[in-house]
Scaffold this motif. Structure first.
Motif, mmCIF file in Angstrom:
data_model
loop_
_atom_site.group_PDB
_atom_site.id
_atom_site.type_symbol
_atom_site.label_atom_id
_atom_site.label_comp_id
_atom_site.label_asym_id
_atom_site.label_seq_id
_atom_site.Cartn_x
_atom_site.Cartn_y
_atom_site.Cartn_z
ATOM 1 N N TYR A 33 5.817 -4.051 -1.796
ATOM 2 C CA TYR A 33 5.261 -3.447 -0.583
ATOM 3 C C TYR A 33 4.086 -2.572 -0.996
ATOM 4 C CZ TYR A 33 9.750 -4.903 1.256
ATOM 5 O OH TYR A 33 10.843 -5.655 1.619
ATOM 6 N N ALA A 34 3.022 -2.589 -0.203
ATOM 7 C CA ALA A 34 1.850 -1.785 -0.544
ATOM 8 C C ALA A 34 1.156 -1.312 0.727
ATOM 9 C CB ALA A 34 0.888 -2.593 -1.401
ATOM 10 N N ARG A 35 0.411 -0.216 0.564
ATOM 11 C CA ARG A 35 -0.366 0.336 1.672
ATOM 12 C C ARG A 35 -1.749 -0.308 1.665
ATOM 13 N NH1 ARG A 35 -0.938 6.320 1.057
ATOM 14 N NH2 ARG A 35 1.285 6.256 1.488
ATOM 15 N N PRO A 36 -2.145 -0.918 2.784
ATOM 16 C CA PRO A 36 -3.497 -1.480 2.864
ATOM 17 C C PRO A 36 -4.548 -0.372 2.864
ATOM 18 C CG PRO A 36 -2.114 -2.195 4.718
ATOM 19 C CD PRO A 36 -1.356 -1.151 3.963
ATOM 20 N N PRO A 93 12.855 1.370 6.483
ATOM 21 C CA PRO A 93 12.219 2.482 7.193
ATOM 22 C C PRO A 93 11.523 3.484 6.271
ATOM 23 C CG PRO A 93 14.389 2.059 8.105
ATOM 24 C CD PRO A 93 14.247 1.192 6.894
ATOM 25 N N GLU A 94 12.118 3.781 5.131
ATOM 26 C CA GLU A 94 11.512 4.761 4.229
ATOM 27 C C GLU A 94 10.194 4.252 3.640
ATOM 28 O OE1 GLU A 94 15.151 3.005 1.980
ATOM 29 O OE2 GLU A 94 14.682 3.598 4.018
ATOM 30 N N GLY A 153 3.729 3.994 5.100
ATOM 31 C CA GLY A 153 2.619 3.102 5.418
ATOM 32 C C GLY A 153 2.596 1.823 4.609
ATOM 33 N N LEU A 154 3.726 1.499 3.961
ATOM 34 C CA LEU A 154 3.787 0.304 3.129
ATOM 35 C C LEU A 154 4.202 -0.905 3.964
ATOM 36 C CD1 LEU A 154 5.576 1.740 -0.042
ATOM 37 C CD2 LEU A 154 3.149 1.718 0.517
ATOM 38 N N LEU A 198 14.425 -4.137 -2.507
ATOM 39 C CA LEU A 198 15.066 -5.247 -1.805
ATOM 40 C C LEU A 198 14.690 -5.136 -0.336
ATOM 41 C CD1 LEU A 198 18.627 -5.182 -3.396
ATOM 42 C CD2 LEU A 198 16.938 -7.016 -3.616
ATOM 43 N N PRO A 199 14.455 -6.262 0.336
ATOM 44 C CA PRO A 199 14.157 -6.178 1.766
ATOM 45 C C PRO A 199 15.376 -5.667 2.538
ATOM 46 C CG PRO A 199 13.956 -8.444 0.935
ATOM 47 C CD PRO A 199 14.428 -7.585 -0.184
#
Length: 96
Positions: A20-23, A44-45, A50-51, A35-36
């Motif tokens: 997961y990353a922030r654009p 949520p965290e 913003g990820l 893990l998803p």
């Protein structure tokens, strides 16, 4: 952790994890591996930071397979993964 460092570790990460990353996605973007959620959604965290989903680790490993046997600079590997995450396709420089 930043996206570039996570991408460098893809070969050692668990296939069930997701990146997961922030654009906008670049090497220095804030990122994490987790893990998803049960429903496949961003936890949520992570969303609060913003990820969003970049790639699953399994996808990232599959993308890197096209480079197997080649000596490729780290930045080229990172750019390949970034391009694939954005376009869901390999870059022209790879397939031409």
């Amino acid at each position: 952790m930043d996206l570039g460092l996570i991408l460098d570790q893809v070969p050692t990460l668990n296939d069930r994890m997701s990146i997961y990353a922030r654009p906008p996605w670049k090497a220095g973007s804030v990122a994490d591996v987790a893990l998803p959620g049960e429903d496949g959604q961003v936890l949520p965290e992570l969303a609060e930071r913003g990820l969003i989903l970049f790639l699953t680790v399994g996808e990232a490993k599959q993308v890197l397979e096209v480079l197997r046997g080649r000596i490729v600079p780290r930045d080229t590997k990172r750019e390949l993964l970034r391009h694939y995450a954005i376009h869901r396709a390999y870059p022209d420089w790879l397939v031409s």
